[in-house]
Design a protein around this motif. Structure first.
Motif, PDB file in Angstrom:
ATOM      1  N   GLN A 285      65.419  25.819   6.619  1.00 11.85           N
ATOM      2  CA  GLN A 285      64.753  25.028   5.593  1.00 11.85           C
ATOM      3  C   GLN A 285      63.293  25.477   5.510  1.00 11.85           C
ATOM      4  N   PRO A 286      63.010  26.490   4.671  1.00 12.52           N
ATOM      5  CA  PRO A 286      61.653  27.061   4.652  1.00 12.52           C
ATOM      6  C   PRO A 286      60.602  26.191   3.977  1.00 12.52           C
ATOM      7  N   GLY A 287      61.005  25.232   3.183  1.00 11.62           N
ATOM      8  CA  GLY A 287      60.036  24.400   2.466  1.00 11.62           C
ATOM      9  C   GLY A 287      60.219  22.936   2.783  1.00 11.62           C
ATOM     10  N   MET A 288      59.204  22.139   2.441  1.00  9.47           N
ATOM     11  CA  MET A 288      59.251  20.698   2.698  1.00  9.47           C
ATOM     12  C   MET A 288      59.684  19.918   1.465  1.00  9.47           C
ATOM     13  N   LYS A 289      59.490  20.496   0.279  1.00 10.93           N
ATOM     14  CA  LYS A 289      59.730  19.753  -0.948  1.00 10.93           C
ATOM     15  C   LYS A 289      61.212  19.672  -1.286  1.00 10.93           C
ATOM     16  N   LEU A 290      61.919  20.810  -1.148  1.00  9.66           N
ATOM     17  CA  LEU A 290      63.324  20.889  -1.515  1.00  9.66           C
ATOM     18  C   LEU A 290      64.195  21.183  -0.302  1.00  9.66           C
ATOM     19  N   GLN A 291      65.454  20.765  -0.399  1.00 10.74           N
ATOM     20  CA  GLN A 291      66.429  21.125   0.625  1.00 10.74           C
ATOM     21  C   GLN A 291      67.089  22.437   0.219  1.00 10.74           C
ATOM     22  N   TYR A 292      67.439  23.263   1.210  1.00  9.70           N
ATOM     23  CA  TYR A 292      67.990  24.583   0.936  1.00  9.70           C
ATOM     24  C   TYR A 292      69.425  24.691   1.443  1.00  9.70           C
ATOM     25  N   LYS A 293      70.198  25.544   0.771  1.00  6.90           N
ATOM     26  CA  LYS A 293      71.571  25.825   1.164  1.00  6.90           C
ATOM     27  C   LYS A 293      71.776  27.332   1.179  1.00  6.90           C
ATOM     28  N   THR A 294      72.849  27.773   1.837  1.00  5.90           N
ATOM     29  CA  THR A 294      73.150  29.196   1.910  1.00  5.90           C
ATOM     30  C   THR A 294      73.530  29.734   0.533  1.00  5.90           C
ATOM     31  N   ASN A 295      73.041  30.904   0.204  1.00 11.84           N
ATOM     32  CA  ASN A 295      73.394  31.581  -1.046  1.00 11.84           C
ATOM     33  C   ASN A 295      74.853  32.026  -0.969  1.00 11.84           C
ATOM     34  N   ARG A 296      75.706  31.369  -1.751  1.00  8.14           N
ATOM     35  CA  ARG A 296      77.150  31.631  -1.650  1.00  8.14           C
ATOM     36  C   ARG A 296      77.493  33.070  -2.033  1.00  8.14           C
ATOM     37  N   LYS A 297      76.809  33.615  -3.007  1.00 12.45           N
ATOM     38  CA  LYS A 297      77.105  34.981  -3.431  1.00 12.45           C
ATOM     39  C   LYS A 297      76.781  35.977  -2.327  1.00 12.45           C
ATOM     40  N   ALA A 298      75.615  35.821  -1.701  1.00 12.53           N
ATOM     41  CA  ALA A 298      75.240  36.718  -0.606  1.00 12.53           C
ATOM     42  C   ALA A 298      76.209  36.587   0.558  1.00 12.53           C
ATOM     43  N   LEU A 299      76.605  35.346   0.873  1.00 13.02           N
ATOM     44  CA  LEU A 299      77.541  35.136   1.977  1.00 13.02           C
ATOM     45  C   LEU A 299      78.899  35.745   1.656  1.00 13.02           C
ATOM     46  N   SER A 300      79.358  35.602   0.416  1.00 17.08           N
ATOM     47  CA  SER A 300      80.654  36.164   0.033  1.00 17.08           C
ATOM     48  C   SER A 300      80.662  37.676   0.183  1.00 17.08           C
ATOM     49  N   GLU A 301      79.584  38.322  -0.220  1.00 13.21           N
ATOM     50  CA  GLU A 301      79.513  39.779  -0.119  1.00 13.21           C
ATOM     51  C   GLU A 301      79.552  40.243   1.328  1.00 13.21           C
ATOM     52  N   ILE A 302      78.829  39.559   2.208  1.00 12.03           N
ATOM     53  CA  ILE A 302      78.810  39.982   3.612  1.00 12.03           C
ATOM     54  C   ILE A 302      80.143  39.666   4.293  1.00 12.03           C
ATOM     55  N   VAL A 303      80.811  38.563   3.907  1.00 14.22           N
ATOM     56  CA  VAL A 303      82.107  38.233   4.506  1.00 14.22           C
ATOM     57  C   VAL A 303      83.172  39.241   4.082  1.00 14.22           C
ATOM     58  N   LEU A 304      83.139  39.701   2.828  1.00 15.17           N
ATOM     59  CA  LEU A 304      84.078  40.737   2.389  1.00 15.17           C
ATOM     60  C   LEU A 304      83.885  42.013   3.192  1.00 15.17           C
ATOM     61  N   ARG A 305      82.650  42.358   3.494  1.00 23.21           N
ATOM     62  CA  ARG A 305      82.382  43.530   4.346  1.00 23.21           C
ATOM     63  C   ARG A 305      82.803  43.259   5.785  1.00 23.21           C
ATOM     64  N   PHE A 306      82.592  42.017   6.236  1.00 21.20           N
ATOM     65  CA  PHE A 306      82.982  41.622   7.590  1.00 21.20           C
ATOM     66  C   PHE A 306      84.497  41.689   7.772  1.00 21.20           C
ATOM     67  N   LEU A 307      85.238  41.354   6.725  1.00 23.25           N
ATOM     68  CA  LEU A 307      86.700  41.403   6.797  1.00 23.25           C
ATOM     69  C   LEU A 307      87.212  42.813   7.053  1.00 23.25           C
ATOM     70  N   THR A 308      86.561  43.802   6.463  1.00 16.22           N
ATOM     71  CA  THR A 308      87.002  45.185   6.595  1.00 16.22           C
ATOM     72  C   THR A 308      86.279  45.928   7.717  1.00 16.22           C
TER      73      THR A 308
END
Length: 439
Positions: free
Chosen positions: A377-400
């Protein structure tokens, strides 16, 4: 909340369901005993290959995937292997994997599972040999399959789904099938958008001792209002109607007590049981939505029908439950664009459904892995979540095997985006497949 398992453990479970296909290689075959010999491309191997598909052509991904595993096969061999088994083999593996994930997922308030139900069109490439998938239009016809899904809104898993041809599209029958097939832990709260409501579906949910929240059309509610109630004022009212399928003098003028339904439209109304009590709760609230023409936010009166009690859920909580239904719309976007569901690699329905089965299975894997760490959580004003697109790309690479577990964890923690509530965008619609990389 994080899971006790690591990404490697989830990957191992994922592949165990695909490798289990080799235990009975001749099941659901279309062309005889295609996988009974010791071939280079077995059933589990081709399933792994389909799970790794992205937006590239079959030729390009064949070279990349099989070269990594030191197997030399032709493009023709890959296409022939895919044509030799029915996609239901992969759907069984997908739902088995999902069941294992759902068993360890938390429940809402410790006892409910929030499930959004909706459908989405998957554009495909034209195939004159399968005219059932042609959708006529005012201009040129377009081609598509209809994807119906029951989606766990809190844990972000597809717990059930059904692919229908364009000709057989019927979202209401799919929704009823999901209710009858539900066997997961927790009492489901089925959350539906407009067009899904029917007395048959609502009474079936009641009979199964499950819960529902329907967003209703205004014209569907007049017969459910009690005396003195209007649709232009906030309301939270519990009532009931006796459903009947035959009009009699004694019931015709008692709209406050009886509700006529078309004969044979409600399965639970039979000659032996000609009436059926339907208790309900009607909620009228002000809700913020978007203008379909320009995407600008507008406030309107919206109508929700539920069987949740006032003691356990107040009107604001019901409103928030319906708001969570948007997660299934986001999942359709990820399935089509992030996991390349729109970029088909075949013209045949069976092979396209194979890709959809694997995309759903990979989507659920990504949802499970996303809980292996917490986003920073890098900021105080907003709550943050994982970037689903970035995670999907790395998981597809992780699978192979092209990415390490520590890279997946780093992505979960550091590739984050802010959560911006109450944002509205004009919905983008497309009626054609976005690529022809089917060769």
């Amino acid at each position: 909340m994080t899971h006790s398992k690591s990404p490697k453990q989830y990957r191992q479970i994922f592949y165990s369901y695909l490798d289990g296909l080799a235990d009975c290689p001749d099941r659901s075959l279309i062309e005889g005993e295609a996988f009974t010999r010791n071939r280079k491309i077995g059933l589990s191997r081709i399933a792994r290959f389909i799970a790794s598909l992205t937006s590239g052509s079959i030729r390009q991904q064949n070279l990349t995937y099989f070269k990594t595993h030191k197997i030399q096969v032709t493009d023709s061999a890959v296409c022939q292997a895919r044509s030799k088994f029915d996609h239901t083999v992969l759907k069984t593996a997908c739902l088995g994997f999902t069941d294992e994930l759902v068993q360890e997922s938390p429940l809402f308030k410790g006892k409910y599972r929030l499930i959004g139900v909706d459908g989405s069109n998957f554009p495909i490439l034209p195939n004159p040999d399968e005219p059932q998938n042609c959708i006529p239009g005012h201009g040129l016809p377009h081609w598509g399959l209809h994807f119906n899904a029951a989606f766990d809104l809190n844990n972000r898993y597809y717990i059930n789904y059904l692919v229908q041809s364009a000709e057989d599209k019927n979202e209401n029958s799919a929704a009823l099938q999901f209710v009858k097939e539900y066997d997961q832990p927790g009492t489901p709260i089925w959350i539906y958008d407009r067009l899904f409501f029917s007395f048959d579906l609502a009474t079936q949910i009641n009979a199964a001792q499950q819960k529902f929240v329907f967003r209703m059309k205004e014209r569907s509610l007049h017969s459910l209002l009690d005396a003195g109630q209007t649709l232009d004022q906030p309301l939270d009212h519990e009532s009931s109607r006796i459903l009947i399928s035959s009009q009699k003098a004694a019931t015709r003028n008692r709209a406050d007590l009886y509700k006529y339904v078309v004969r044979n439209s409600v399965e639970l109304i039979t000659p032996q049981n000609p009436t059926l009590l339907f208790p309900y709760r009607l909620i009228i609230v002000e809700i913020e939505s978007q203008n379909e023409s320009d995407g600008k936010p507008v406030k309107t009166m919206e109508y929700l029908l539920t069987n949740l009690s006032q003691e356990e859920f107040d009107a604001d909580q019901i409103k928030e439950l319906y708001h969570l239904r948007w997660n299934i719309e986001v999942s359709f976007r990820d399935l089509k664009y992030v996991l390349h569901g729109k970029q088909v690699h075949s013209r045949k329905q069976n092979q396209i459904e194979q890709e959809i089965d694997m995309a759903v299975m990979v989507y659920n894997l990504i949802s499970a892995i996303s809980k292996c760490a917490l986003p920073k959580q890098p900021g105080m004003k907003l709550q943050y979540k994982t970037n689903r697109k970035a995670l999907s790309e790395i998981v597809l690479r992780f699978l192979t095997g092209k990415a390490l577990q520590k890279e997946v964890i780093w992505t979960i923690e550091n590739e984050v985006v802010p959560i911006r509530k109450n944002r509205h965008f004009r919905r983008a619609k497309s009626s054609s497949a976005s690529t022809s990389h089917w060769k």
